[in-house]
Design an enzyme around this catalytic site. Structure first.
Site, PDB file in Angstrom:
ATOM      1  N   ARG A 272       2.942 -14.418   3.684  1.00 25.06           N
ATOM      2  CA  ARG A 272       3.221 -15.496   4.633  1.00 25.06           C
ATOM      3  C   ARG A 272       4.269 -16.407   4.002  1.00 25.06           C
ATOM      4  NH1 ARG A 272       0.883 -20.289   4.188  1.00 25.06           N
ATOM      5  NH2 ARG A 272      -1.119 -19.564   3.396  1.00 25.06           N
ATOM      6  N   HIS A 276       0.616 -22.268   6.190  1.00 22.30           N
ATOM      7  CA  HIS A 276      -0.468 -21.748   7.032  1.00 22.30           C
ATOM      8  C   HIS A 276      -0.224 -22.116   8.485  1.00 22.30           C
ATOM      9  CE1 HIS A 276      -4.457 -20.655   8.346  1.00 22.30           C
ATOM     10  NE2 HIS A 276      -4.665 -21.882   8.781  1.00 22.30           N
ATOM     11  N   TYR A 285      -0.066 -25.375  -3.366  1.00 22.27           N
ATOM     12  CA  TYR A 285      -0.861 -24.296  -3.943  1.00 22.27           C
ATOM     13  C   TYR A 285      -0.050 -23.059  -4.332  1.00 22.27           C
ATOM     14  CZ  TYR A 285      -0.781 -22.911   1.030  1.00 22.27           C
ATOM     15  OH  TYR A 285      -0.396 -22.614   2.310  1.00 22.27           O
TER      16      TYR A 285
END
Length: 378
Positions: A272, A276, A285
């Site tokens: 990805r 998100h 992160y």
């Protein structure tokens, strides 16, 4: 061998070795866009014409995703989960199905939905906040996009079992992310599908993160594809950014299910690229170097380079695909720029097939109140 153990081995269940995925992900095309040194055993490269069509649809899918991301920034969408970088999985998945088959998508699979035939605006209706589902599922054989993780997988298995019982010959493709494999629904669906030999293919799009949780904190399995073995489901892992490989593997998996041999599990290793959702800050992160490494494996650039090198694509084809994608984006912008005026009476439209007396009374009361309000403002 003890008698009871011997009986369990001979009762029709396949040996574990026959269910195992390849030791390394299946790959036809390298990250550089050249043919892999050795063709994967047991898989055939799809016809050139199919790959050309997949390229055109991938260009459209990438542009659709970019436009939807922009619409979310403009406030036209309440939220948008981008699938940038995962287009090979989305396009190959949709193209693996026939007209009578079903697609069960997640909230991140709008590109697959549009490729399957859902109107682009209707595919975004849920993310716009207008309805739970903005299209007619039976008309396009696409289930409403699922927001809770993996809750759609038992539904997909149930649909597949219904198709089997009716002798319809259809197959269900259920999409799920790596995070969804940590949910109980995933395991229940695999177990049910295996026991009843439901014609369903589970495609795990392993994009490395469940929101901010990396794969290593979700599972210690050598690969998520190995999760099928414990349920008696044959499995495979594939380079999810290689459309040629994903198409070849999914074709095999769908043929397996359609032939009455039961479910199949495929893990596609992908990434990805964006957050998100548009509300996420992935920099909290993961680092930029990781993203850059995966950008080098971009599925669209890889396929384009490969097809141009094989003479299956020309520069004119590339320009035509991009022009077609721009038309899609322009149409999407124009139609999403129209404010939706919800009809309050829709509250009663899809509750029961035959409305109860109470609902009929409530609907009539609301209709009268709405008419009075409009006349007073008229």
């Amino acid at each position: 061998m003890p008698a009871m153990v011997a009986e369990s081995v001979q009762d029709g269940r396949p040996p574990a070795q026959a269910l195992l995925p390849s030791a390394v992900p299946v790959q036809f095309v390298t990250e550089a866009g050249t043919a892999a040194s050795a063709a994967p055993a047991g898989y055939a490269e799809p016809p050139g014409e199919r790959l050309r069509e997949a390229y055109r649809l991938m260009v459209r899918g990438r542009r659709f995703d970019q436009q939807a991301t922009a619409l979310s920034r403009q406030g036209r969408l309440a939220v948008y989960p981008s699938s940038r970088g995962q287009e090979a999985c989305q396009i190959a998945g949709a193209l693996a199905l026939r007209e009578g088959d079903w697609l069960f998508p997640t909230y991140r699979d709008t590109v697959a939905m549009v490729t399957r035939g859902v109107d682009p605006v209707q595919a975004l209706t849920l993310l716009r906040g207008d309805r739970h589902c903005g299209f007619d599922p039976p008309a396009v054989r696409v289930a409403p996009p699922c927001t809770p993780l993996a809750t759609h997988l038992p539904h997909a298995t149930g649909m597949a079992d219904a198709l089997r019982r009716k002798g319809a010959g259809g197959v269900v493709l259920a999409l799920v992310g790596d995070g969804g494999t940590s949910e109980g629904d995933f395991h229940e669906a695999l177990n049910f599908a295996a026991v009843f030999r439901a014609p369903v293919v589970f495609l795990i799009q392993n994009n490395r993160y469940a929101i901010s949780v990396p794969l290593a904190r979700q599972s210690a399995a050598p690969a998520l594809a190995y999760k099928g073995v414990g349920y008696g489901v044959p499995s495979e892992q594939v380079d999810g950014n290689d459309l040629v490989a994903v198409t070849a593997v999914l074709t095999t998996a769908v043929d397996h299910a359609r032939a009455g041999q039961g479910p199949f599990l495929v893990e596609a290793h992908t990434y990805r690229v964006d957050g998100h959702t548009n509300a996420d800050d992935p920099g909290r992160y993961r680092d930029d170097d990781e993203v850059r490494r995966w950008l080098a494996a971009d599925p669209l650039r890889r396929l384009e380079t490969y097809l141009l090198g094989r003479g299956l694509l020309t520069e004119r084809d590339v320009e035509a695909a991009r022009a077609d994608a721009e038309e899609l984006a322009a149409d999407l912008r124009a139609r999403m720029d129209v404010d939706v005026r919800p009809d309050p009476l829709d509250l009663f439209a899809h509750v029961y097939a035959e409305p109860t007396a109470q609902l009929v009374e409530q609907r009539a009361r609301l209709a009268a109140e709405s008419a009075d309000t409009e006349s007073s403002h008229g």
